[in-house]
Scaffold this motif. Structure first.
Motif, mmCIF file in Angstrom:
data_model
loop_
_atom_site.group_PDB
_atom_site.id
_atom_site.type_symbol
_atom_site.label_atom_id
_atom_site.label_comp_id
_atom_site.label_asym_id
_atom_site.label_seq_id
_atom_site.Cartn_x
_atom_site.Cartn_y
_atom_site.Cartn_z
ATOM 1 N N LEU A 1 0.834 -1.210 0.000
ATOM 2 C CA LEU A 1 0.000 0.000 0.000
ATOM 3 C C LEU A 1 0.866 1.256 0.000
ATOM 4 N N ARG A 2 1.942 1.221 0.796
ATOM 5 C CA ARG A 2 2.826 2.398 0.855
ATOM 6 C C ARG A 2 3.453 2.680 -0.518
ATOM 7 N N LEU A 3 3.859 1.596 -1.187
ATOM 8 C CA LEU A 3 4.453 1.773 -2.522
ATOM 9 C C LEU A 3 3.429 2.386 -3.480
ATOM 10 N N PHE B 1 -11.967 -7.402 -5.292
ATOM 11 C CA PHE B 1 -10.966 -8.402 -4.888
ATOM 12 C C PHE B 1 -9.842 -8.486 -5.920
ATOM 13 N N LYS B 2 -10.264 -8.457 -7.192
ATOM 14 C CA LYS B 2 -9.284 -8.582 -8.275
ATOM 15 C C LYS B 2 -8.322 -7.390 -8.250
ATOM 16 N N THR B 3 -8.890 -6.188 -8.015
ATOM 17 C CA THR B 3 -8.031 -4.997 -7.959
ATOM 18 C C THR B 3 -7.054 -5.113 -6.801
ATOM 19 N N ALA B 4 -7.568 -5.633 -5.659
ATOM 20 C CA ALA B 4 -6.678 -5.810 -4.510
ATOM 21 C C ALA B 4 -5.558 -6.781 -4.869
ATOM 22 N N GLY B 5 -5.912 -7.852 -5.582
ATOM 23 C CA GLY B 5 -4.908 -8.836 -6.016
ATOM 24 C C GLY B 5 -3.875 -8.199 -6.925
ATOM 25 N N ASN B 6 -4.349 -7.340 -7.832
ATOM 26 C CA ASN B 6 -3.430 -6.653 -8.752
ATOM 27 C C ASN B 6 -2.440 -5.793 -7.977
ATOM 28 N N ILE B 7 -2.967 -5.100 -6.945
ATOM 29 C CA ILE B 7 -2.110 -4.213 -6.146
ATOM 30 C C ILE B 7 -1.022 -5.029 -5.456
ATOM 31 N N ARG B 8 -1.437 -6.183 -4.946
ATOM 32 C CA ARG B 8 -0.481 -7.038 -4.247
ATOM 33 C C ARG B 8 0.617 -7.515 -5.212
ATOM 34 N N GLN C 1 8.423 -1.956 -6.777
ATOM 35 C CA GLN C 1 9.689 -1.956 -6.040
ATOM 36 C C GLN C 1 10.861 -1.791 -7.021
ATOM 37 N N THR C 2 10.756 -2.476 -8.163
ATOM 38 C CA THR C 2 11.802 -2.321 -9.189
ATOM 39 C C THR C 2 11.840 -0.875 -9.667
#
Ligand code: ADP
Length: 628
Positions: free
Chosen positions: A20-22, A340-347, A354-355
């Motif tokens: 979430l922070r990213l 849920f799918k959007t949450a999965g995408n975020i994860r 990070q890259t």
């Protein structure tokens, strides 16, 4: 890489909080480069989400009216309102979609600019590092593959907003399905009024939604398994495309049949081919899980139909409301799945972000001094290398070792030696593109790190071996600015030997070089480009002017002529000439002979050539056959 952050948990996965922070950081960056994008996505999502429910509500009213009272005075206005609502929402949706597309395009460009600007602003040592280029190419490949990284965040925001609006609208429309009771006259069917039914339906909805969401994310994770092959496929595709458009490769491709070699490599690695891994995955497990996700949702729709129809049958509401409730409850479930799918995408996206931020966080760690380099009218500068040693980052071998030397402004310095002996590295350190690992470089007795970097680098004009001109007007290329002194540019071009060619150009200094930015551009030969590059160095009017074998493509005699001619042009500047051909530099006051990263000899041509057993003498005699 020093900017690499350890933000993974013990199992190696990025935690939710970090993900979430990213994303919050990315949102901040996106708003900075494209301030209105989230508003536009939000508005688009609201209109898209609300439209079906408005239509469902109007349809339900019309069906109810048709089913019982059938009053024309109610029906006609209802139809008129339905058409008007559809038209307004349709118009709004199209207009916003256009705006969103335009915004998306500009966002894509701004995102690329973000990386380019970072590349421009980082220390040369990092910009020149292979690892930095690998990181950037990874970011671009992730984005090309499926929009991973920063690019997809606005569209996921839109999806999440659409789902949220959809959930609220669906709740508003379906609440009366549960509150309107079956009348007592319905006998056994009054059982449907029991709160247990509501709970049962809710439990079923949660179960199906989670199951469907899991099937959908399993389908996405199938793609992740071939992520590396897809990235390689994209890389190959990009490379093959560049090969076709890169003019400098045209001749080699034909001469050496490179198309065949690359083509067969491409065929063997085409991840996107009809029978390739991508196709096998999409037709196989991915298709299965996607189908299962939809199928499971259909089971839920079936239950909703049974419950709603039974209540309508029992007289709790009219037939028109059946459409409303079935539509609303199933949309509620699909919107929760979408969330849920959007949450999965975020994860999943957190690792890609990070890259991105590993690259964006590469610090500028080169020490920046504040001393100004006085612009001396007498151009009296003295440079000294004090026991300087240097290794390129990530290598074990010394490119320069224990280099000590001193020279004064106005002199002609030659740096000679075989290929790979350290000549270019010596110049890169002198211009402070790199800092030494050991020892010091002094300008007028002060360590060059103490000077303001911009000031210091302003003292040098270098024509590198692989100099690059821009596809811009000739004058702009020479001056490095669109605003320039035309007389001075003409003088620099004439001094560099480009005068005759300049006179033959109908548009003179306004002639566009190359054709990347317009059809009217001209192509210049390698020799002409080199003269323009030399003119650019002269126009900068820096006290030090350095030629790093820009003439390597010429024969030794032609190179020697250019260097000798340049000797006159350089005037009172300090000129440094680099060459592996000794004859080119014999006129210089001082010659530094490099061998395996060390200065092995120093002196004038006459002194060095007469030194028995010396490196210079050995090289001179080895090369003499070319000049005699
Ligand atoms: P010269 O200009 O005399 O031909 P260079 O100064 O370019 O030689 O190279 C000196 C040594 O440093 C060589 O061994 C070369 O392979 C190595 N080198 C040059 N550039 C790099 C780099 N960017 N990264 C790693 N090693 C390098």
């Amino acid at each position: 890489m020093n900017a690499e952050k350890k933000i993974k948990n013990k199992s190696g996965r990025i935690t939710w909080g970090q993900a979430l922070r990213l994303h919050l950081r990315a949102i901040k960056d996106i708003r900075r480069i494209c301030p209105h994008i989230f508003t536009i996505y939000g508005l688009c999502a609201a209109v898209k989400a609300v439209t079906p429910y408005v239509m469902i509500w109007f349809s339900a009213q019309i069906i109810d009216e048709l089913a019982s009272p059938r009053r024309p005075e109610v029906l006609w206005p209802l139809v008129a309102w339905t058409v008007a609502a559809a038209a307004v929402l349709g118009l709004l949706s199209s207009a916003l979609a256009e705006k969103q597309t335009a915004c998306d395009r500009s966002f894509w460009q701004h995102e690329q600019k973000l990386y380019t600007e970072k590349m421009f602003s980082m220390d040369f040592v990092d910009a020149d590092r292979q690892a930095t280029h690998d990181l950037l190419s990874q970011i671009l490949q992730n984005a090309n593959w499926a929009g991973w990284g920063i690019y997809s965040i606005p569209s996921w925001f839109g999806q999440a907003m659409e789902a949220a609006f959809g959930i609220v609208s669906a709740l508003l429309l379906s609440v009366s399905l549960f509150t309107l009771p079956v009348p007592a006259s319905a006998g056994n069917l009054t059982l449907l009024n029991h709160p247990l039914f509501i709970l049962l339906l809710l439990a079923l909805m949660v179960f199906i939604t989670v199951l469907s969401g899991q099937c959908a994310s399993k389908a996405v994770s199938c793609l992740e398994k071939i992520g590396d092959s897809v990235k390689l496929g994209n890389r190959l595709f990009g490379f093959l495309f560049d090969m076709g458009t890169d003019r400098s490769r045209t001749a080699d491709i034909r001469m050496y049949g490179q198309k065949k070699v690359i083509g067969s490599y491409w065929d063997e690695n085409d991840v996107f081919a009809a029978s390739g891994p991508m196709s096998r995955i999409t037709k196989g497990p991915m298709g299965f899980y996607s189908g299962l996700s939809t199928g499971v949702s259909a089971v839920f729709t079936g239950f909703v139909y049974v419950f709603t129809c039974l209540k309508a049958w029992a007289g709790a509401f009219g037939v028109g409301s059946v459409t409303q409730y079935v539509g609303a409850v199933t949309a509620l479930s699909s919107n929760v799945t979408k969330l849920f799918k959007t949450a999965g995408n975020i994860r999943t996206n957190a690792a890609y972000l990070q890259t991105t931020y590993t690259f964006m966080d590469i610090p500028n760690s080169m020490y920046q001094g504040s001393l100004t380099t006085e612009k001396r009218s007498d151009r009296n500068y003295e440079v000294e290398f004090q026991d300087v040693s240097f290794r390129y980052p990530g290598t074990d071998t010394w490119a320069l070792r224990h280099v000590s030397m001193k020279f004064n402004v106005g002199s002609r310095l030659a740096v000679v030696g075989e290929n790979g002996s350290g000549k270019t590295t010596f110049i890169k350190l002198l211009c402070r593109l790199y800092d030494p690992d050991e020892g010091h470089i002094l300008l007028n007795g002060i360590d060059i790190r103490k000077y303001s970097y911009r000031d210091y680098i302003g003292l040098f004009s270098v024509v590198f071996q692989d100099f690059q001109l821009l596809s811009q007007p000739l004058g702009t290329n020479v001056a490095g600015s669109e605003d320039y002194d035309r007389e001075r540019v003409i003088k620099a071009l004439t001094d560099a030997g480009f005068g005759e060619r300049l006179a033959s150009l109908p548009d003179g200094l306004d002639t566009l070089l190359y054709r990347e930015f317009g059809d009217g551009g001209i192509n210049v030969s390698g020799g002409e480009a080199q003269k323009i590059a030399i003119a650019r160095a002269l126009y900068k009017d820096a006290p030090f002017i350095i030629l790093d074998e820009p003439t390597a493509a010429l024969d030794p005699v032609a190179e020697a002529e250019i260097y000798a001619q340049f000797n006159q042009i350089a005037g009172d500047k300090t000129a440094v000439y680099i060459s592996h051909r000794l004859s080119s530099c014999r006129f210089c006051d001082e010659i530094l002979v490099f061998d395996h990263g060390r200065i092995v000899e120093q002196g004038s041509h006459d002194a060095l050539v007469s030194q028995e057993g010396g490196k210079y003498r050995e090289l001179w005699h080895a090369q003499a056959q070319y000049y005699e």
